[in-house]
Design a protein around this motif. Sequence first.
Motif, PDB file in Angstrom:
ATOM      1  N   ILE A 183       0.734  -1.219  -0.020  1.00  0.00           N
ATOM      2  CA  ILE A 183       0.052  -0.005   0.036  1.00  0.00           C
ATOM      3  C   ILE A 183       0.864   1.277   0.156  1.00  0.00           C
ATOM      4  N   ARG A 184       0.622   2.141  -1.177  1.00  0.00           N
ATOM      5  CA  ARG A 184       1.431   3.378  -0.985  1.00  0.00           C
ATOM      6  C   ARG A 184       0.841   4.484  -0.369  1.00  0.00           C
ATOM      7  N   LEU A 185       1.518   5.114   0.510  1.00  0.00           N
ATOM      8  CA  LEU A 185       1.186   6.212   1.179  1.00  0.00           C
ATOM      9  C   LEU A 185       1.613   7.507   0.799  1.00  0.00           C
ATOM     10  N   ILE A 186       0.646   8.684   0.893  1.00  0.00           N
ATOM     11  CA  ILE A 186       1.383  10.041   1.064  1.00  0.00           C
ATOM     12  C   ILE A 186       0.734  10.776   2.203  1.00  0.00           C
ATOM     13  N   LEU A 187       1.985  11.459   2.814  1.00  0.00           N
ATOM     14  CA  LEU A 187       1.781  11.939   4.309  1.00  0.00           C
ATOM     15  C   LEU A 187       1.469  13.402   4.269  1.00  0.00           C
ATOM     16  N   ALA A 188       0.303  13.884   4.388  1.00  0.00           N
ATOM     17  CA  ALA A 188       0.155  15.420   4.264  1.00  0.00           C
ATOM     18  C   ALA A 188      -0.082  16.097   5.847  1.00  0.00           C
ATOM     19  N   ASP A 189       0.796  16.977   6.289  1.00  0.00           N
ATOM     20  CA  ASP A 189       0.796  17.369   7.531  1.00  0.00           C
ATOM     21  C   ASP A 189       1.784  18.564   7.644  1.00  0.00           C
ATOM     22  N   ASP A 190       1.590  19.671   8.223  1.00  0.00           N
ATOM     23  CA  ASP A 190       2.317  20.821   8.227  1.00  0.00           C
ATOM     24  C   ASP A 190       3.372  20.778   9.233  1.00  0.00           C
ATOM     25  N   HIS A 191       3.528  19.760   9.910  1.00  0.00           N
ATOM     26  CA  HIS A 191       4.539  19.555  11.205  1.00  0.00           C
ATOM     27  C   HIS A 191       5.400  18.440  10.668  1.00  0.00           C
ATOM     28  N   ALA A 192       6.713  18.864  10.568  1.00  0.00           N
ATOM     29  CA  ALA A 192       7.739  17.907   9.966  1.00  0.00           C
ATOM     30  C   ALA A 192       8.023  16.890  11.201  1.00  0.00           C
ATOM     31  N   ASP A 202      -0.114  18.645  -5.981  1.00  0.00           N
ATOM     32  CA  ASP A 202       1.172  18.558  -6.806  1.00  0.00           C
ATOM     33  C   ASP A 202       1.921  17.297  -6.775  1.00  0.00           C
ATOM     34  N   LYS A 203       2.036  16.600  -5.478  1.00  0.00           N
ATOM     35  CA  LYS A 203       2.580  15.489  -5.483  1.00  0.00           C
ATOM     36  C   LYS A 203       2.037  14.269  -6.044  1.00  0.00           C
ATOM     37  N   LEU A 204       0.688  14.335  -5.913  1.00  0.00           N
ATOM     38  CA  LEU A 204      -0.054  13.278  -6.450  1.00  0.00           C
ATOM     39  C   LEU A 204      -0.014  13.296  -7.902  1.00  0.00           C
ATOM     40  N   ALA A 205       0.177  14.413  -8.727  1.00  0.00           N
ATOM     41  CA  ALA A 205       0.298  14.414 -10.037  1.00  0.00           C
ATOM     42  C   ALA A 205       1.385  13.562 -10.559  1.00  0.00           C
ATOM     43  N   THR A 206       2.211  13.312  -9.755  1.00  0.00           N
ATOM     44  CA  THR A 206       3.577  12.435 -10.365  1.00  0.00           C
ATOM     45  C   THR A 206       3.933  11.496  -9.482  1.00  0.00           C
ATOM     46  N   THR A 207       3.151  11.167  -8.371  1.00  0.00           N
ATOM     47  CA  THR A 207       3.659  10.102  -7.340  1.00  0.00           C
ATOM     48  C   THR A 207       2.590   9.070  -7.186  1.00  0.00           C
ATOM     49  N   PRO A 208       2.757   7.822  -7.544  1.00  0.00           N
ATOM     50  CA  PRO A 208       1.814   6.829  -7.251  1.00  0.00           C
ATOM     51  C   PRO A 208       1.334   6.793  -5.667  1.00  0.00           C
ATOM     52  N   CYS A 209       0.149   6.439  -5.580  1.00  0.00           N
ATOM     53  CA  CYS A 209      -0.432   6.586  -4.033  1.00  0.00           C
ATOM     54  C   CYS A 209      -1.823   5.871  -3.958  1.00  0.00           C
ATOM     55  N   ASP A 210      -1.884   5.144  -3.126  1.00  0.00           N
ATOM     56  CA  ASP A 210      -3.233   4.283  -2.660  1.00  0.00           C
ATOM     57  C   ASP A 210      -4.107   5.203  -1.749  1.00  0.00           C
ATOM     58  N   VAL A 211      -3.214   5.683  -0.536  1.00  0.00           N
ATOM     59  CA  VAL A 211      -3.961   6.101   0.500  1.00  0.00           C
ATOM     60  C   VAL A 211      -3.100   7.486   0.735  1.00  0.00           C
ATOM     61  N   VAL A 212      -3.986   8.599   1.021  1.00  0.00           N
ATOM     62  CA  VAL A 212      -3.493   9.753   1.465  1.00  0.00           C
ATOM     63  C   VAL A 212      -3.696   9.724   3.069  1.00  0.00           C
ATOM     64  N   ALA A 241       3.928  16.129   2.292  1.00  0.00           N
ATOM     65  CA  ALA A 241       3.387  17.118   1.812  1.00  0.00           C
ATOM     66  C   ALA A 241       3.107  17.961   3.219  1.00  0.00           C
ATOM     67  N   ASN A 242       3.356  19.488   2.816  1.00  0.00           N
ATOM     68  CA  ASN A 242       3.260  20.108   3.880  1.00  0.00           C
ATOM     69  C   ASN A 242       1.806  20.768   4.097  1.00  0.00           C
ATOM     70  N   ASN A 243       1.131  20.684   2.911  1.00  0.00           N
ATOM     71  CA  ASN A 243      -0.348  21.305   2.908  1.00  0.00           C
ATOM     72  C   ASN A 243      -1.022  20.589   1.795  1.00  0.00           C
ATOM     73  N   GLY A 244      -2.375  20.909   1.699  1.00  0.00           N
ATOM     74  CA  GLY A 244      -3.095  20.547   0.666  1.00  0.00           C
ATOM     75  C   GLY A 244      -2.663  20.642  -0.721  1.00  0.00           C
ATOM     76  N   GLN A 245      -2.354  21.988  -0.856  1.00  0.00           N
ATOM     77  CA  GLN A 245      -1.757  22.165  -2.324  1.00  0.00           C
ATOM     78  C   GLN A 245      -0.482  21.476  -2.969  1.00  0.00           C
ATOM     79  N   GLU A 246       0.320  21.203  -1.916  1.00  0.00           N
ATOM     80  CA  GLU A 246       1.671  20.443  -2.118  1.00  0.00           C
ATOM     81  C   GLU A 246       1.004  18.996  -2.346  1.00  0.00           C
ATOM     82  N   LEU A 247       0.270  18.457  -1.663  1.00  0.00           N
ATOM     83  CA  LEU A 247      -0.203  17.393  -1.780  1.00  0.00           C
ATOM     84  C   LEU A 247      -0.762  16.954  -3.147  1.00  0.00           C
TER      85      LEU A 247
END
Length: 215
Positions: A2-11, A41-51, A33-39
């Motif tokens: 399962i491929r994940l992208i983490l979106a949270d503004d706190h490193a 942008d990342k999704l446009a080029t990064t494979p992901c199943d769950v955010v 990603a640090n925020n929704g917009q960066e998320l």
Amino acid sequence: MIRLILADDHAIIRDGIRALLTEDAGLEITAEANNGQELLDKLATTPCDVVLMDVNMPVMDGFGAMPHLRRDFPDVKVLVLSMLDHPNYVVRMLNAGASGYVLKNADVAEISHAIRTVASGRQYLCTEIGLNLLQQVTASGPIPDTATRKANDLSKRELEVLTLIAEGLTNAEIADKLFTSKRTIETHRQNIIEKTQAKNTAALIKFAVSEGLIE
């Protein structure tokens, strides 16, 4: 996997989540990603199943990101991971299209289970939020019958697990109490969901109350 992208503004939060989830061989964090917009942008080029996404973020928060996620990436599941536990936030995110909602104080076993649940196309609500929503429902009137099967369809062990879920225990805490593994409790939990046709923890708790398993 399962491929994940983490979106949270706190490193520090992202680092902590990454450290916890890297121990699970079935999960792979492909981006952060640090925020929704960066998320987006990342999704446009990064494979992901769950955010795995927070609600409060700068630039674009979770509420702002959800319409874009549902329109542009309909196959990507969204699991909210937040400290915001007010029912209004939970209901708004679920109505916007999120598949699940987990609080940041959940243990890693519950987070991993939630990820797998939403990745499989089902919904997930953490126990603490389920209890909060149950209180809202019981305060407003009679509890509707949300399950299609009777309690006697459940095994003795499944009834024990259901009772402990309704008491607010996590999978890990239930495993310790019943002297078994977390994986076994996850299996029991899934069997209970299938037998009762309950879609989330709140519905399970309603079932437990309606069947007289808890007061």
